[in-house]
Motif scaffolding. Structure first.
Motif, PDB file in Angstrom:
ATOM      1  N   VAL A  53       0.825  -1.220   0.000  1.00 48.22           N
ATOM      2  CA  VAL A  53       0.000   0.000   0.000  1.00 48.22           C
ATOM      3  C   VAL A  53       0.857   1.267   0.000  1.00 48.22           C
ATOM      4  CG1 VAL A  53      -1.983  -1.103   1.089  1.00 48.22           C
ATOM      5  CG2 VAL A  53      -0.280   0.074   2.522  1.00 48.22           C
ATOM      6  N   GLY A  54       2.164   1.127   0.242  1.00 49.70           N
ATOM      7  CA  GLY A  54       3.029   2.302   0.154  1.00 49.70           C
ATOM      8  C   GLY A  54       3.933   2.573   1.330  1.00 49.70           C
ATOM      9  N   VAL A  55       3.843   1.791   2.400  1.00 51.06           N
ATOM     10  CA  VAL A  55       4.749   1.984   3.533  1.00 51.06           C
ATOM     11  C   VAL A  55       6.195   1.769   3.066  1.00 51.06           C
ATOM     12  CG1 VAL A  55       5.526   0.972   5.718  1.00 51.06           C
ATOM     13  CG2 VAL A  55       3.085   1.374   5.323  1.00 51.06           C
ATOM     14  N   ARG A  56       7.071   2.685   3.473  1.00 52.38           N
ATOM     15  CA  ARG A  56       8.483   2.559   3.116  1.00 52.38           C
ATOM     16  C   ARG A  56       9.403   2.739   4.324  1.00 52.38           C
ATOM     17  NH1 ARG A  56       6.359   0.490  -0.338  1.00 52.38           N
ATOM     18  NH2 ARG A  56       6.560   0.716  -2.613  1.00 52.38           N
ATOM     19  N   TYR A  57       8.833   2.669   5.518  1.00 54.32           N
ATOM     20  CA  TYR A  57       9.628   2.750   6.746  1.00 54.32           C
ATOM     21  C   TYR A  57       9.121   1.664   7.682  1.00 54.32           C
ATOM     22  CZ  TYR A  57      10.955   4.715  11.383  1.00 54.32           C
ATOM     23  OH  TYR A  57      11.418   4.901  12.665  1.00 54.32           O
ATOM     24  N   LEU A  58       9.986   0.687   7.967  1.00 50.27           N
ATOM     25  CA  LEU A  58       9.673  -0.391   8.909  1.00 50.27           C
ATOM     26  C   LEU A  58      10.529  -0.209  10.155  1.00 50.27           C
ATOM     27  CD1 LEU A  58       9.630  -3.450   6.459  1.00 50.27           C
ATOM     28  CD2 LEU A  58       7.664  -2.145   7.315  1.00 50.27           C
ATOM     29  N   ASP A  59       9.885  -0.278  11.309  1.00 49.18           N
ATOM     30  CA  ASP A  59      10.565  -0.036  12.579  1.00 49.18           C
ATOM     31  C   ASP A  59      10.559  -1.314  13.408  1.00 49.18           C
ATOM     32  OD1 ASP A  59      11.387   2.559  14.387  1.00 49.18           O
ATOM     33  OD2 ASP A  59      10.509   0.975  15.629  1.00 49.18           O
ATOM     34  N   THR A  60      11.739  -1.788  13.783  1.00 51.06           N
ATOM     35  CA  THR A  60      11.863  -2.998  14.577  1.00 51.06           C
ATOM     36  C   THR A  60      12.805  -2.722  15.750  1.00 51.06           C
ATOM     37  OG1 THR A  60      12.372  -5.373  14.493  1.00 51.06           O
ATOM     38  CG2 THR A  60      13.697  -3.934  13.080  1.00 51.06           C
ATOM     39  N   ALA A  61      13.238  -3.761  16.454  1.00 46.87           N
ATOM     40  CA  ALA A  61      14.141  -3.575  17.589  1.00 46.87           C
ATOM     41  C   ALA A  61      14.808  -4.898  17.943  1.00 46.87           C
ATOM     42  CB  ALA A  61      13.392  -3.040  18.820  1.00 46.87           C
ATOM     43  N   TRP A  62      15.991  -4.792  18.518  1.00 47.92           N
ATOM     44  CA  TRP A  62      16.711  -5.973  19.011  1.00 47.92           C
ATOM     45  C   TRP A  62      15.850  -6.721  20.033  1.00 47.92           C
ATOM     46  CZ3 TRP A  62      18.581  -8.611  23.135  1.00 47.92           C
ATOM     47  CH2 TRP A  62      19.661  -9.479  22.932  1.00 47.92           C
ATOM     48  N   SER A  63      15.069  -5.988  20.796  1.00 49.49           N
ATOM     49  CA  SER A  63      14.299  -6.581  21.895  1.00 49.49           C
ATOM     50  C   SER A  63      12.924  -7.084  21.481  1.00 49.49           C
ATOM     51  CB  SER A  63      14.129  -5.563  23.027  1.00 49.49           C
ATOM     52  OG  SER A  63      13.456  -4.412  22.555  1.00 49.49           O
ATOM     53  N   TYR A  64      12.608  -7.116  20.206  1.00 51.97           N
ATOM     54  CA  TYR A  64      11.311  -7.635  19.779  1.00 51.97           C
ATOM     55  C   TYR A  64      11.388  -9.150  19.642  1.00 51.97           C
ATOM     56  CZ  TYR A  64       9.723  -2.854  18.821  1.00 51.97           C
ATOM     57  OH  TYR A  64       9.355  -1.529  18.921  1.00 51.97           O
ATOM     58  N   TYR A  65      11.216  -9.820  20.775  1.00 54.26           N
ATOM     59  CA  TYR A  65      11.216 -11.279  20.831  1.00 54.26           C
ATOM     60  C   TYR A  65      10.538 -11.688  22.125  1.00 54.26           C
ATOM     61  CZ  TYR A  65      15.030 -10.965  24.269  1.00 54.26           C
ATOM     62  OH  TYR A  65      15.778 -10.694  25.399  1.00 54.26           O
ATOM     63  N   LEU A  66      10.330 -12.979  22.316  1.00 55.76           N
ATOM     64  CA  LEU A  66       9.748 -13.506  23.547  1.00 55.76           C
ATOM     65  C   LEU A  66      10.669 -14.563  24.141  1.00 55.76           C
ATOM     66  CD1 LEU A  66       5.962 -14.001  22.692  1.00 55.76           C
ATOM     67  CD2 LEU A  66       6.975 -12.278  24.187  1.00 55.76           C
ATOM     68  N   PRO A  67      11.088 -14.389  25.400  1.00 54.92           N
ATOM     69  CA  PRO A  67      11.850 -15.460  26.043  1.00 54.92           C
ATOM     70  C   PRO A  67      10.991 -16.714  26.173  1.00 54.92           C
ATOM     71  CG  PRO A  67      12.035 -13.405  27.278  1.00 54.92           C
ATOM     72  CD  PRO A  67      10.931 -13.218  26.276  1.00 54.92           C
ATOM     73  N   SER A  68      11.586 -17.869  25.921  1.00 53.58           N
ATOM     74  CA  SER A  68      10.834 -19.120  25.995  1.00 53.58           C
ATOM     75  C   SER A  68      10.891 -19.752  27.381  1.00 53.58           C
ATOM     76  CB  SER A  68      11.370 -20.112  24.957  1.00 53.58           C
ATOM     77  OG  SER A  68      12.759 -20.335  25.156  1.00 53.58           O
ATOM     78  N   ARG A  69      11.747 -19.224  28.249  1.00 54.59           N
ATOM     79  CA  ARG A  69      11.853 -19.701  29.631  1.00 54.59           C
ATOM     80  C   ARG A  69      12.340 -18.548  30.496  1.00 54.59           C
ATOM     81  NH1 ARG A  69      15.785 -24.528  28.394  1.00 54.59           N
ATOM     82  NH2 ARG A  69      14.365 -24.546  26.611  1.00 54.59           N
ATOM     83  N   PRO A  70      12.222 -18.644  31.826  1.00 54.44           N
ATOM     84  CA  PRO A  70      12.609 -17.518  32.680  1.00 54.44           C
ATOM     85  C   PRO A  70      14.024 -17.026  32.386  1.00 54.44           C
ATOM     86  CG  PRO A  70      11.406 -19.119  33.960  1.00 54.44           C
ATOM     87  CD  PRO A  70      11.631 -19.750  32.613  1.00 54.44           C
ATOM     88  N   GLY A  71      14.144 -15.701  32.372  1.00 57.65           N
ATOM     89  CA  GLY A  71      15.419 -15.065  32.049  1.00 57.65           C
ATOM     90  C   GLY A  71      15.201 -14.044  30.949  1.00 57.65           C
TER      91      GLY A  71
END
Length: 338
Positions: A53-71
């Motif tokens: 549709v025309g988006v040309r800027y994608l914003d992400t981060a190193w911290s965009y994840y989910l831990p699978s166990r405590p920590g």
């Protein structure tokens, strides 16, 4: 009131990190953390829809994840969001070189151990890593997800180089400091970004979750390499520290996160009632009106709504074609208190 408001059609483009891009991009957090689609292909399709549709800027981060166990996450957990963006771009048949990808560093995700419960409680309400009825990952076998600042210089430098590898680039077009880590001086954090620029790992720098004093510190160390401030801004959080005005004064880009109020914290929906009223007369969603109002605040403001499906991002991007009248802007500014 800002001196450079935008009220005319065609004003929804601006230059950022060397790219001439629509000022409505896409935040990808919702596709990578709790609530993310359980089917990775849905996330890829959503990013493809944004680009189509025309988006040309994608914003992400190193911290965009989910831990699978405590920590703070196992090796296989890390990089989910950045890898997702790379995979979406690599499989898109459009002009990939026209797309600005920005990422952020200085934060980790956390997962606490499970709280103590009785056997009866556990049997009645188990928490498991399954998808809810919307197809979104909704739980885990442990406790609560959280965030943890870690902006030590060695962490910033290590994460930046990891991000470049995950995104398959020689240098990052735009890297943000994700937060001001209260455990160490902001000067030390900005010094690490200065080193990354000097070494060619990063071309442009942004800072996030900051006030005017932080902006001054960053400018004193980074100079012209600092090009953007990414802070929360929406009708429910209308920039009480006036960093938007300060960015306009300095000529810095202002990028608003959670532009529709966000999805991790409770939002006072009454703040959006005036936007619903305008939307009813315009025959469109109040979200589209909200984003158009934000774009009208400053000609170098970028807004990056999240989306979990193609319809949401298509509706959001249509805000770039919605020109609010002077009367509508006056009404909405007064309702928000700007």
């Amino acid at each position: 009131m800002l001196g450079r408001r935008c009220t005319t059609k065609g004003a929804a483009m601006a230059r950022l990190a060397g790219y001439e891009t629509p000022r409505l991009g896409m935040g990808t957090m919702a596709l990578a953390i709790e609530g993310r689609p359980s089917n990775r292909n849905v996330a890829i399709d959503t990013i493809h829809a944004a680009l189509d549709v025309g988006v040309r800027y994608l914003d992400t981060a190193w911290s965009y994840y989910l831990p699978s166990r405590p920590g703070t996450g196992e090796p296989e957990d890390l990089g989910y969001g950045e890898k997702l963006v790379y995979e979406a771009l690599a499989t898109w048949d459009g002009p990939r070189d026209d797309v600005l990808v920005a990422t952020k560093t200085g934060w980790l995700r956390t997962l606490s151990a499970a709280p103590a419960t009785s056997n009866a409680d556990s049997a009645a309400a188990p928490k498991s890593a399954i998808a809810d009825r919307t197809g979104a990952v909704s739980g885990n076998n442990f406790g609560e997800y959280g965030w943890q600042a870690d902006a030590r210089p060695e962490t910033i430098i290590h994460q930046a180089k990891e991000s470049a590898r995950r995104l398959h680039v020689d240098s990052l077009s735009l890297l943000y400091s994700h937060c001001n880590d209260p455990q160490l001086p902001y000067e030390d954090q900005m010094g690490a970004f200065r080193r990354l620029v000097d070494e060619g790992v990063v071309r442009h720098v942004g800072i996030s979750r900051v006030d005017a004093h932080d902006i001054d510190i960053a400018r004193s160390i980074l100079g012209e390499s600092l090009i953007a401030v990414q802070n929360q801004f929406s009708p429910s959080y209308p920039d009480p520290d006036h960093t938007l005005e300060y960015c306009a004064e300095l000529g810095l880009a202002f990028v608003c996160w959670s532009p529709l109020g966000g999805f991790l914290d409770a939002v006072d929906q009454r703040k959006y009632d005036p936007f619903r009223k305008v939307a009813a007369t315009r025959g469109c969603s109040y979200q589209r009106v909200t984003l158009a109002w934000e774009l009208a605040q400053y000609d170098h403001l970028f807004t990056i709504p999240s989306a979990r499906n193609p319809h949401e991002i298509s509706d959001s991007f249509a805000a770039t074609d919605l020109v609010l009248t002077s009367d509508e802007l006056t009404y909405l500014n007064a309702a928000v208190g700007r």
